[in-house]
Design a protein around this motif. Structure first.
Motif, PDB file in Angstrom:
ATOM      1  N   LEU A  63     -39.545  -8.167  12.184  1.00  0.00           N
ATOM      2  CA  LEU A  63     -38.491  -9.047  12.099  1.00  0.00           C
ATOM      3  C   LEU A  63     -38.619 -10.105  13.239  1.00  0.00           C
ATOM      4  O   LEU A  63     -38.039 -11.307  12.757  1.00  0.00           O
ATOM      5  N   SER A  64     -39.068  -9.898  14.352  1.00  0.00           N
ATOM      6  CA  SER A  64     -39.303 -11.173  15.210  1.00  0.00           C
ATOM      7  C   SER A  64     -40.306 -12.136  14.993  1.00  0.00           C
ATOM      8  O   SER A  64     -40.252 -13.091  15.406  1.00  0.00           O
ATOM      9  N   LEU A  92     -35.393  -4.569   4.685  1.00  0.00           N
ATOM     10  CA  LEU A  92     -36.435  -3.887   5.012  1.00  0.00           C
ATOM     11  C   LEU A  92     -36.665  -2.535   4.028  1.00  0.00           C
ATOM     12  O   LEU A  92     -35.524  -1.848   4.211  1.00  0.00           O
ATOM     13  N   VAL A 100     -40.696  -6.211   3.165  1.00  0.00           N
ATOM     14  CA  VAL A 100     -39.610  -7.033   3.610  1.00  0.00           C
ATOM     15  C   VAL A 100     -39.162  -7.758   2.084  1.00  0.00           C
ATOM     16  O   VAL A 100     -39.999  -8.215   1.706  1.00  0.00           O
ATOM     17  N   ILE A 154     -40.499  -2.241  13.083  1.00  0.00           N
ATOM     18  CA  ILE A 154     -39.506  -2.939  12.460  1.00  0.00           C
ATOM     19  C   ILE A 154     -39.178  -4.165  13.320  1.00  0.00           C
ATOM     20  O   ILE A 154     -38.877  -5.202  12.708  1.00  0.00           O
ATOM     21  N   GLU A 155     -38.941  -3.991  14.557  1.00  0.00           N
ATOM     22  CA  GLU A 155     -38.472  -4.982  15.391  1.00  0.00           C
ATOM     23  C   GLU A 155     -39.732  -6.007  15.573  1.00  0.00           C
ATOM     24  O   GLU A 155     -39.506  -7.193  15.703  1.00  0.00           O
ATOM     25  N   SER A 185     -30.813 -14.014   3.939  1.00  0.00           N
ATOM     26  CA  SER A 185     -30.919 -12.588   4.671  1.00  0.00           C
ATOM     27  C   SER A 185     -32.063 -11.920   3.871  1.00  0.00           C
ATOM     28  O   SER A 185     -32.696 -12.558   3.059  1.00  0.00           O
ATOM     29  N   CYS A 186     -32.384 -10.622   4.396  1.00  0.00           N
ATOM     30  CA  CYS A 186     -33.463  -9.690   4.161  1.00  0.00           C
ATOM     31  C   CYS A 186     -33.086  -8.300   4.189  1.00  0.00           C
ATOM     32  O   CYS A 186     -32.137  -8.108   4.602  1.00  0.00           O
ATOM     33  N   SER A 215     -30.729 -13.285   8.659  1.00  0.00           N
ATOM     34  CA  SER A 215     -30.469 -11.887   9.131  1.00  0.00           C
ATOM     35  C   SER A 215     -30.716 -10.648   8.165  1.00  0.00           C
ATOM     36  O   SER A 215     -31.003 -10.844   7.103  1.00  0.00           O
ATOM     37  N   CYS A 216     -30.953  -9.551   8.903  1.00  0.00           N
ATOM     38  CA  CYS A 216     -31.580  -8.321   8.125  1.00  0.00           C
ATOM     39  C   CYS A 216     -30.368  -7.506   7.730  1.00  0.00           C
ATOM     40  O   CYS A 216     -29.362  -7.103   8.420  1.00  0.00           O
ATOM     41  N   HIS A 231     -40.797 -12.954  11.938  1.00  0.00           N
ATOM     42  CA  HIS A 231     -40.351 -13.799  10.724  1.00  0.00           C
ATOM     43  C   HIS A 231     -38.957 -14.261  10.764  1.00  0.00           C
ATOM     44  O   HIS A 231     -38.167 -13.774   9.818  1.00  0.00           O
TER      45      HIS A 231
END
Length: 404
Positions: free
Chosen positions: A139-140, A91, A104, A135-136, A88-89, A147-148, A142
């Motif tokens: 995340l896309s 932001l 991140v 943001i989108e 998980s991560c 899951s964020c 990486h």
């Protein structure tokens, strides 16, 4: 001693003690990892069997994992426990008038990428849309981070954390801006919005590196474009009725002082902010809005000139330091913290500033020990606002259960 409220309380149930012990074990793993079950049992003062049951719970929920075996002088080699940060991560977003920083992190707040910097969209109607796109895309690009857990957003201004709304941000020119609702709807992730300096003190509460967190009362003061302060008492943020506690930048140092951006005269901010320091060096009007215009002179340049021996620059920093110390003395009188963290551009020349800071604190102290309150500099390079934004998302998993 804490009074039990007759209107808002939580009854202890059969599993309450185990829930509390599980959180204690989780936090000990967080603070001491890598750690064996035997060492965990010794730290908690319980039998290994009891600790093993707690660890099995944490393994089942994937909050910890067992790593490599450690060394042992005799008997079976222990398996070390670690917080599981692999799936998980989080932001973290820091919004200012000139730029927006995005980081991140893993679930302990450790950076997974270099800080991303973008210009801030100052149109309120376009800000959330642009932030959602950033943001989108991040995340896309990486998916390896898993899951964020959510997004923490910090901004200089008055925040309603319950609604995730920015009530007033003078430097951005925003009022009553809904952030959490529209951003959650756009990205499909939990969003937490908080005042930037409250996030800074949160970062120190949950620090996993640098100065170890302290028990009791701590304060954080940020002297930058404005001056903000926040206080935590026994691990909890001091918020006040409307989340405005800690607005010490607008405590009056002099009734006849410079006009502040808030409309009052002689605020602490009007003496130690970036614009006040620059105006002091240039010999111009420090009042708002005269001091708010763009200037080629920066605090960093003043610090560099002071290091080169320029008398005017040295005098400017010392005077700013003295007023900073007067405000810190007020923090001590109001809250008596064990430690005050200080950040902002002025700290880049701390060795020149600190003597006058300490002088003012001693002059204003009601008892000698108050003037010696520990002051710790948090360098700008540590990005306390971003670390605090990450903690908004990651820290609830480690928080103490509320009972009674």
């Amino acid at each position: 001693m804490r009074r039990i409220s007759p209107t808002s309380f939580r009854i202890a149930r059969r599993g309450t003690s185990r829930e509390i012990n599980r959180q204690i074990a989780l936090n000990l793993v967080r603070a001491k990892q890598p750690i064996s079950r035997a060492d965990l049992a010794r730290l908690m003062g319980v039998r290994r069997g009891a600790v093993s049951r707690l660890v099995e719970d944490l393994l089942r929920t994937k909050q910890v994992f067992e790593g490599a075996k450690g060394e042992s002088k005799r008997g079976r080699k222990p398996r070390h426990l670690y917080i599981d940060t692999r799936r998980s991560c989080a932001l973290a977003v820091d919004v200012s008038a000139s730029r927006m920083l995005v980081l991140v992190t893993d679930s302990l707040g450790h950076p997974l990428l270099e800080i991303q910097e973008f210009p801030t969209v100052l149109r309120p109607d376009g800000f959330v849309k642009e932030l959602a796109r950033k943001i989108e895309r991040l995340l896309s690009e990486h998916p390896q981070f898993g899951s964020c857990l959510g997004v923490g957003v910090v901004v200089a201004g008055l925040v309603d954390p319950g609604r995730g709304r920015l009530r007033n941000a003078p430097t951005l020119g925003w009022q009553n801006l809904e952030i959490r609702g529209p951003l959650q709807a756009a990205i499909g992730l939990p969003v937490v919005v908080e005042n930037d300096v409250k996030a800074c003190v949160l970062a120190q509460l949950w620090a996993v590196r640098g100065h170890a967190p302290l028990e009791g009362t701590i304060a954080f003061v940020n002297a930058s474009d404005g001056v903000g302060a926040s206080v935590a008492i026994d691990g909890q943020l001091l918020r006040g009725v409307h989340n405005n506690a800690g607005e010490l930048g607008h405590v009056t140092l002099s009734m006849d002082g410079p006009l502040c951006a808030c409309g009052q005269k002689g605020c602490w901010e009007a003496y130690v902010s970036v614009r006040a320091t620059v105006a002091r060096y240039l010999g111009t009007d420090p009042s708002w809005p005269a001091s708010a215009g763009p200037s080629r002179t920066t605090v960093a340049a003043i610090v560099a000139r002071a290091h080169a021996g320029e008398a005017r620059a040295i005098s400017t920093l010392r005077e700013t330091g003295y007023y900073l110390g007067r405000g810190l003395a007020t923090v001590v009188k109001a809250f008596e913290p064990r430690r005050i963290y200080v950040s902002g551009e002025i700290t880049e020349g701390w060795e020149l500033v600190s003597p006058s800071v300490r002088q003012a604190m001693r002059e204003q102290a009601l008892v000698p020990e108050a003037g010696e309150t520990e002051v710790v500099v948090v360098p700008l390079g540590e990005h306390p606002r971003l670390r605090g934004a990450a903690a908004l998302v990651t820290s609830p998993a480690f928080a103490a259960p509320v009972v009674a």
